[in-house]
Scaffold this motif. Structure first.
Motif, PDB file in Angstrom:
ATOM      1  N   LEU A  70       0.812  -0.971   0.268  1.00  0.00           N
ATOM      2  CA  LEU A  70       0.098  -0.030  -0.047  1.00  0.00           C
ATOM      3  C   LEU A  70       0.697   1.324   0.015  1.00  0.00           C
ATOM      4  N   SER A  71       0.654   2.281  -0.617  1.00  0.00           N
ATOM      5  CA  SER A  71       0.887   3.700  -0.645  1.00  0.00           C
ATOM      6  C   SER A  71       0.784   4.197   0.813  1.00  0.00           C
ATOM      7  N   ARG A  72       1.586   5.220   1.086  1.00  0.00           N
ATOM      8  CA  ARG A  72       1.409   5.762   2.548  1.00  0.00           C
ATOM      9  C   ARG A  72       0.066   6.512   2.611  1.00  0.00           C
ATOM     10  N   ASN A  73      -0.491   7.219   1.493  1.00  0.00           N
ATOM     11  CA  ASN A  73      -1.664   7.539   1.699  1.00  0.00           C
ATOM     12  C   ASN A  73      -2.882   6.561   1.971  1.00  0.00           C
ATOM     13  N   ASP A  74      -3.110   5.468   1.272  1.00  0.00           N
ATOM     14  CA  ASP A  74      -3.706   4.355   1.308  1.00  0.00           C
ATOM     15  C   ASP A  74      -3.643   3.871   2.784  1.00  0.00           C
ATOM     16  N   PHE A  75      -2.481   3.783   3.322  1.00  0.00           N
ATOM     17  CA  PHE A  75      -2.235   3.034   4.608  1.00  0.00           C
ATOM     18  C   PHE A  75      -3.200   3.926   5.506  1.00  0.00           C
ATOM     19  N   ASP A  76      -2.672   5.168   5.439  1.00  0.00           N
ATOM     20  CA  ASP A  76      -3.335   6.318   6.351  1.00  0.00           C
ATOM     21  C   ASP A  76      -4.912   6.099   6.437  1.00  0.00           C
ATOM     22  N   TYR A  77      -5.276   5.947   5.102  1.00  0.00           N
ATOM     23  CA  TYR A  77      -6.862   5.988   4.807  1.00  0.00           C
ATOM     24  C   TYR A  77      -7.399   4.792   5.697  1.00  0.00           C
ATOM     25  N   GLU A 147     -17.570  -1.332  -1.119  1.00  0.00           N
ATOM     26  CA  GLU A 147     -17.886  -0.746  -2.396  1.00  0.00           C
ATOM     27  C   GLU A 147     -17.091  -1.076  -3.484  1.00  0.00           C
ATOM     28  N   GLN A 148     -15.787  -1.692  -3.278  1.00  0.00           N
ATOM     29  CA  GLN A 148     -14.599  -1.911  -4.300  1.00  0.00           C
ATOM     30  C   GLN A 148     -15.190  -3.060  -5.049  1.00  0.00           C
ATOM     31  N   VAL A 149     -15.975  -4.043  -4.472  1.00  0.00           N
ATOM     32  CA  VAL A 149     -16.051  -5.313  -5.189  1.00  0.00           C
ATOM     33  C   VAL A 149     -17.625  -5.521  -5.383  1.00  0.00           C
ATOM     34  N   ASN A 215     -10.220  -5.830 -12.794  1.00  0.00           N
ATOM     35  CA  ASN A 215     -10.765  -5.605 -11.398  1.00  0.00           C
ATOM     36  C   ASN A 215     -11.936  -6.661 -11.132  1.00  0.00           C
ATOM     37  N   PHE A 216     -12.205  -7.002 -10.131  1.00  0.00           N
ATOM     38  CA  PHE A 216     -13.015  -8.098  -9.591  1.00  0.00           C
ATOM     39  C   PHE A 216     -14.452  -7.243  -9.548  1.00  0.00           C
ATOM     40  N   MET A 217     -15.425  -7.856 -10.074  1.00  0.00           N
ATOM     41  CA  MET A 217     -16.691  -7.620  -9.787  1.00  0.00           C
ATOM     42  C   MET A 217     -17.490  -8.515  -9.046  1.00  0.00           C
ATOM     43  N   TYR A 218     -17.121  -9.865  -8.933  1.00  0.00           N
ATOM     44  CA  TYR A 218     -17.631 -10.845  -8.185  1.00  0.00           C
ATOM     45  C   TYR A 218     -16.706 -11.823  -7.772  1.00  0.00           C
ATOM     46  N   ALA A 219     -16.911 -12.458  -6.640  1.00  0.00           N
ATOM     47  CA  ALA A 219     -15.744 -13.516  -6.058  1.00  0.00           C
ATOM     48  C   ALA A 219     -16.776 -14.271  -5.228  1.00  0.00           C
ATOM     49  N   ASP A 220     -16.653 -15.726  -5.445  1.00  0.00           N
ATOM     50  CA  ASP A 220     -17.321 -16.826  -4.700  1.00  0.00           C
ATOM     51  C   ASP A 220     -16.019 -17.726  -4.151  1.00  0.00           C
ATOM     52  N   ILE A 221     -15.905 -17.754  -2.625  1.00  0.00           N
ATOM     53  CA  ILE A 221     -14.911 -18.629  -2.084  1.00  0.00           C
ATOM     54  C   ILE A 221     -15.435 -19.528  -1.346  1.00  0.00           C
ATOM     55  N   GLY A 222     -14.694 -20.529  -1.334  1.00  0.00           N
ATOM     56  CA  GLY A 222     -14.916 -21.722  -0.342  1.00  0.00           C
ATOM     57  C   GLY A 222     -15.173 -23.110  -0.887  1.00  0.00           C
ATOM     58  N   LEU A 342      -8.668  -5.441  -1.410  1.00  0.00           N
ATOM     59  CA  LEU A 342      -7.362  -4.789  -1.433  1.00  0.00           C
ATOM     60  C   LEU A 342      -6.808  -4.711  -3.132  1.00  0.00           C
ATOM     61  N   HIS A 343      -7.110  -5.762  -3.646  1.00  0.00           N
ATOM     62  CA  HIS A 343      -6.467  -5.505  -4.900  1.00  0.00           C
ATOM     63  C   HIS A 343      -7.389  -4.572  -5.805  1.00  0.00           C
ATOM     64  N   ASN A 344      -8.648  -4.657  -5.795  1.00  0.00           N
ATOM     65  CA  ASN A 344      -9.400  -3.485  -6.382  1.00  0.00           C
ATOM     66  C   ASN A 344      -9.221  -2.138  -5.793  1.00  0.00           C
ATOM     67  N   PHE A 345      -8.892  -1.822  -4.407  1.00  0.00           N
ATOM     68  CA  PHE A 345      -8.542  -0.722  -3.796  1.00  0.00           C
ATOM     69  C   PHE A 345      -7.478  -0.057  -4.361  1.00  0.00           C
TER      70      PHE A 345
END
Length: 399
Positions: A70-77, A147-149, A215-222, A342-345
């Motif tokens: 992460l960048s510094r700004n993203d980490f602070d956010y 809201e990212q995915v 960028n991911f729009m949907y993810a199904d895991i498990g 985090l990937h999409n963010f």
């Protein structure tokens, strides 16, 4: 008789004398004081905290990005958003771990996939404590970045996705690329071969749908590793919504103005997926060089490459997905889901997307080449979909 009683009395008296002597000695010795923390972990404030502070004070942003992804700004956010959720109260016995340390260690775990014991030696925080707060931090990251995915909810949003595939990959009426990836895990207890996949390791399946920009729009895991991609898709919530037409996908439309054939907007999947009104797969079997079918498969594969690139970039940035995840199944799902969000963010910036393509493209190519051919889905498509696929193939041959 008298001598036996006398001997028994002497033994009894000697035993009581030894008991009283040992009891008196134990009272004179102070019990060992119980330690709240091992001596090595007491060095956290002197060693680990100084390391974390040095990293955050580093002038080069590349150092921070390499350490935490992460960048510094993203980490602070993110710290501002999830800090109150993961911070615990200090007590008279000891101080709690700071929210900053928890977030840094979780990001480092996602970036490297190191064991909790390795992180304990590096940050002077016990592996038990790390095992408790890493899933909590992952849950908070998913909640903050929810809201990212997300899938589009209206016709206009789907059309923008399709326009992205048209502009970047030159493929019409594509509203996403779908594929599955096996994420290695340790064998769940008493699971037998349920999680043992065709690549001969234990895994859970990540089913992803991405747009033209990876960028991911949907993810199904498990899903269990022994289940094919088509089976995972059939049992997913996405399939149920597609069957009930609840996603607001645009109505079928002609590929060009003079055409009377209505072509639906479809996901692009490989041979493991069925050919339906919402999923387009390539032609099966051998196709002759220069034929319409061969050209369609080539264009289809090129457009579907976005999902392969997305998996390659995801695993290249968060290397926890390249190793067997030594966690319980429910916690492994949280780790994978947090990595996707985090990937999409991280990729919301165009400069980062361009850099990802240069940095992770070789890794993605290697991973694709190492994948074995998946079993072909043998469900029989209806005649109308076969005609529509051939119509698209003829259109691509001419354009």
């Amino acid at each position: 008789m008298f001598r036996a009683k006398r001997a028994a009395a002497l033994r009894w008296t000697s035993a009581w004398a030894n008991f009283i002597r040992l009891h008196t000695m134990s009272l004179q010795q102070a019990p060992p004081a119980r330690e709240w923390m091992r001596p090595m972990l007491r060095e956290r404030d002197e060693q680990a905290s100084r390391l974390l502070a040095s990293i955050l004070e580093e002038e080069l942003d590349n150092t921070i990005i390499n350490f935490m992804r992460l960048s510094r700004n993203d980490f602070d956010y993110l710290l501002k958003q999830i800090g109150p959720k993961i911070q615990r109260m200090d007590t008279n016995m000891r101080l709690s771990l700071s929210a900053k340390d928890k977030l840094i260690i979780t990001l480092r775990y996602l970036a490297t996939g190191d064991s909790y014991k390795t992180l304990e030696y590096a940050f002077r925080i016990s592996a038990q404590a790390i095992g408790q707060f890493v899933p909590q931090v992952c849950d908070c990251l998913v909640e903050v970045l929810r809201e990212q995915v997300k899938l589009p909810t209206c016709s206009d949003e789907w059309k923008r996705i399709a326009q992205g595939f048209q502009d970047k990959w030159n493929f019409p009426h594509a509203i996403g690329a779908i594929d599955g990836k096996h994420v290695m895990i340790k064998s769940p207890p008493h699971s037998g071969t349920d999680y043992f996949n065709y690549r001969r390791h234990f895994s859970i399946v990540l089913l992803g749908v991405v747009d033209a920009n990876c960028n991911f729009m949907y993810a199904d895991i498990g899903a269990k590793g022994r289940i094919s991609d088509g089976g995972v898709f059939k049992n997913s919530m996405l399939h149920k919504k597609l069957e009930r037409n609840e996603l607001g996908i645009p109505s079928p439309a002609p590929l060009y103005q003079t055409s009377r054939i209505l072509v639906p907007y479809m996901l692009l999947g490989d041979k493991a997926f069925p050919l339906t009104k919402y999923c387009l797969r390539p032609f099966s079997g051998f196709t002759e060089r220069g034929s319409v079918e061969r050209n369609f498969n080539l264009r289809h594969s090129t457009a579907r490459r976005s999902v392969e690139m997305a998996f390659g970039i995801l695993c290249g940035r968060f290397r926890v997905l390249r190793k067997p995840i030594e966690l319980r199944q429910e916690n492994a799902k949280k780790v994978i889901l947090a990595s996707i969000y985090l990937h999409n963010f991280i990729r919301r910036d165009e400069d980062v997307r361009c850099q990802d393509n240069r940095q992770f493209l070789s890794n993605e190519e290697e991973e694709i080449n190492n994948m074995r051919a998946l079993e072909t889905n043998r469900s029989r498509p209806n005649l109308n979909m076969l005609q529509i696929r051939m119509h698209i193939a003829n259109y691509l041959q001419e354009n």
